[in-house]
Design a protein around this motif. Structure first.
Motif, PDB file in Angstrom:
ATOM      1  N   ASP A 190      16.524  55.925   0.561  1.00  0.00           N
ATOM      2  CA  ASP A 190      16.926  56.947   1.528  1.00  0.00           C
ATOM      3  C   ASP A 190      18.318  56.540   1.960  1.00  0.00           C
ATOM      4  OD1 ASP A 190      16.951  59.159   3.133  1.00  0.00           O
ATOM      5  OD2 ASP A 190      14.957  58.813   3.953  1.00  0.00           O
ATOM      6  N   ILE A 191      18.865  57.163   3.013  1.00  0.00           N
ATOM      7  CA  ILE A 191      20.274  56.825   3.224  1.00  0.00           C
ATOM      8  C   ILE A 191      20.630  56.247   4.585  1.00  0.00           C
ATOM      9  CG2 ILE A 191      21.191  58.272   1.392  1.00  0.00           C
ATOM     10  CD1 ILE A 191      21.743  60.427   3.265  1.00  0.00           C
ATOM     11  N   ILE A 192      19.691  56.209   5.515  1.00  0.00           N
ATOM     12  CA  ILE A 192      20.057  55.711   6.848  1.00  0.00           C
ATOM     13  C   ILE A 192      19.636  54.243   7.011  1.00  0.00           C
ATOM     14  CG2 ILE A 192      19.694  56.044   9.333  1.00  0.00           C
ATOM     15  CD1 ILE A 192      19.367  59.017   8.731  1.00  0.00           C
ATOM     16  N   ASN A 220      19.077  59.933  -1.433  1.00  0.00           N
ATOM     17  CA  ASN A 220      18.343  60.965  -0.710  1.00  0.00           C
ATOM     18  C   ASN A 220      17.498  61.757  -1.720  1.00  0.00           C
ATOM     19  OD1 ASN A 220      17.533  63.153   0.796  1.00  0.00           O
ATOM     20  ND2 ASN A 220      19.551  63.558   1.704  1.00  0.00           N
ATOM     21  N   SER A 222      15.296  64.087  -0.830  1.00  0.00           N
ATOM     22  CA  SER A 222      14.536  65.134  -0.130  1.00  0.00           C
ATOM     23  C   SER A 222      14.692  66.536  -0.715  1.00  0.00           C
ATOM     24  CB  SER A 222      14.836  65.103   1.372  1.00  0.00           C
ATOM     25  OG  SER A 222      16.215  65.318   1.583  1.00  0.00           O
ATOM     26  N   VAL A 223      15.879  66.920  -1.168  1.00  0.00           N
ATOM     27  CA  VAL A 223      16.034  68.299  -1.680  1.00  0.00           C
ATOM     28  C   VAL A 223      16.614  68.290  -3.100  1.00  0.00           C
ATOM     29  CG1 VAL A 223      17.130  70.546  -1.317  1.00  0.00           C
ATOM     30  CG2 VAL A 223      16.379  69.197   0.653  1.00  0.00           C
ATOM     31  N   ASP A 232      20.399  66.864  -3.402  1.00  0.00           N
ATOM     32  CA  ASP A 232      21.502  67.150  -2.474  1.00  0.00           C
ATOM     33  C   ASP A 232      21.639  66.050  -1.427  1.00  0.00           C
ATOM     34  OD1 ASP A 232      22.195  69.513  -3.646  1.00  0.00           O
ATOM     35  OD2 ASP A 232      21.010  70.780  -2.292  1.00  0.00           O
ATOM     36  N   GLY A 233      22.785  66.101  -0.736  1.00  0.00           N
ATOM     37  CA  GLY A 233      22.946  65.314   0.484  1.00  0.00           C
ATOM     38  C   GLY A 233      23.048  63.813   0.270  1.00  0.00           C
TER      39      GLY A 233
END
Ligand SMILES: *[C@@H]1O[C@H](CO)[C@@H](O)[C@H](O)[C@H]1NC(C)=O
Ligand SMILES: *[C@@H]1O[C@H](CO)[C@@H](O)[C@H](O)[C@H]1NC(C)=O
Ligand SMILES: *[C@@H]1O[C@H](CO)[C@@H](O)[C@H](O)[C@H]1NC(C)=O
Ligand SMILES: *[C@@H]1O[C@H](CO)[C@@H](O)[C@H](O)[C@H]1NC(C)=O
Ligand SMILES: *[C@@H]1O[C@H](CO)[C@@H](O)[C@H](O)[C@H]1NC(C)=O
Length: 348
Positions: A190-192, A220, A222-223, A232-233
């Motif tokens: 994930d990214i955080i 990420n 998620s999408v 994305d993202g």
């Protein structure tokens, strides 16, 4: 009755490799999750200053560079302790694992605590995907007894997220106290950075065991965007570096995180953010294994590689390693001849 040439080659390899002393063999900290077979040399990770202290390859079979590769260049050396893994919970994986265990993993140097990793993502349908009951059964039968033989065991490595948490707990419960990993292996994408920290804190607090992160990177998931064929993202390069900074500082600041393995030390990032790659893209066409800025940040080495043939004058370090290597070849070949003679005697 004859000895196939292939066995002779293997015989040469074994004593040779086992005698190379490992770099950083008493350290913990960053290691290499190394999927490349012998496709990419480790040269950039072994250059001066390196703090890399182990590698694993999702397998129980250590990678052994061929004599030919090694004689071409020291960038092919694999000087870090190896961590074998039992990847899956059925015969496909158990049989080769037991075979490699019996062969003492080709006598390759293991970590000083003789660590072994358990199943790879048993909660993921495209990975080992084991039912908790089956995973408990195989753990008890195959892995748990190795503790008595002095091995130190890493738990099955689940993915981050609620499914992973539940699978892990279901496995643990199915074991009824008879699975006793010495540390937990976790994967995280994930990214955080703060979420990463909270995730590993959760497992440490819940199970009161030391932690290894055997795969992690800013990614990420998620999408999924069917137009680009990517998720994305994603993080930018600066964000990736910042993620590495923050998470590394945290892992170093607590005494219960022992080892971590960034994804990835590979040219093909297998669908994960290309910016997480530790190699210099300029080295890709010739697979030099030279590192980029992120790789240097991760490994602490200067990241450069020198192909031996093109080196005008070796540094002191390179020269002593090269001459040590020649001695080892001789030992290797002598051992091979002795073993071959012995085998021929037996066959007569
Ligand atoms: C690593 O530890 C072992 C056992 O404590 C010791 O014999 C060896 O010299 C150490 N190696 C290095 C490079 O410090
Ligand atoms: C073992 O599991 C893998 C999936 O993890 C599967 O591809 C393979 O066919 C299974 N082998 C046997 C012998 O059931
Ligand atoms: C992940 O990507 C999605 C889609 O672009 C975005 O909405 C989400 O905020 C991203 N996750 C994070 C933690 O930034
Ligand atoms: C790759 O190696 C070949 C042969 O040594 C050389 O001519 C070429 O310039 C190299 N390419 C790169 C991108 O380094
Ligand atoms: C890395 O170290 C090697 C060996 O000391 C040296 O030859 C090389 O120039 C260094 N590379 C960089 C980028 O500093």
């Amino acid at each position: 009755m004859f000895l196939p040439p292939v066995s002779a080659l293997i015989l040469i390899n074994l004593p040779f490799i086992s005698l190379i002393s490992a770099l950083n063999d008493n350290l913990t900290g960053p290691g290499l999750a190394w999927p490349n077979k012998l496709w990419v040399p480790m040269g950039g990770f072994t250059s001066p200053g390196t703090i890399i202290s182990s590698y694993y390859n999702w397998d129980s079979n250590p990678l052994i560079p061929s004599i030919k590769d090694l004689s071409n260049s020291i960038i092919w050396e694999i000087p870090f302790p190896f961590i074998p893994m039992l990847w899956g919970c059925n015969e496909t994986y158990i049989k080769p694992f037991q075979k490699n265990l019996l062969k003492n993993f080709n006598n390759i140097l293991l970590t000083s605590k003789k660590e072994i990793l358990g199943f790879n993502e048993p909660d993921h349908p495209q990975q080992s995907f084991c039912e908790p009951k089956q995973a408990a059964l195989i753990w008890k039968e195959i892995l748990e007894p190795l503790k008595l033989k002095g091995f130190r065991l890493g738990s099955p490595a689940v993915t981050n997220g609620e499914i992973g948490k539940k699978r892990f707990k279901d496995w643990f419960d199915a074991c009824k106290g008879e699975c006793n990993p010495d540390f937990l292996a976790l994967h995280w994408y994930d990214i955080i950075p703060q979420n990463f920290i909270e995730h590993i804190e959760y497992y440490h607090n819940e199970y009161n065991l030391p932690i290894w992160i055997t795969e992690y990177a800013p990614q990420n998931f998620s999408v999924y965007n069917s137009e680009t064929g990517q998720y994305d993202g994603q993080a930018t390069y600066i964000e990736v570096q910042r993620f590495m900074d923050i998470t590394t500082a945290y892992m170093k600041s607590v005494d219960w995180v022992e080892r971590w393995f960034w994804f990835g030390a590979m040219y093909d990032m297998q669908g994960v953010n290309e910016l997480d790659c530790l190699f210099d893209a300029g080295g890709k066409p010739n697979r030099t294994g030279a590192l980029n800025e992120l790789g240097v940040q991760y490994a602490g080495s200067n990241g450069s590689v020198t192909i031996q043939n093109s080196m005008s004058s070796g540094t002191e370090d390179t020269t002593s390693r090269a001459s040590g290597k020649t001695k080892l070849y001789l030992i290797g070949i002598t051992c091979c001849l002795i073993i071959t003679e012995y085998l021929i005697e037996q066959l007569k």
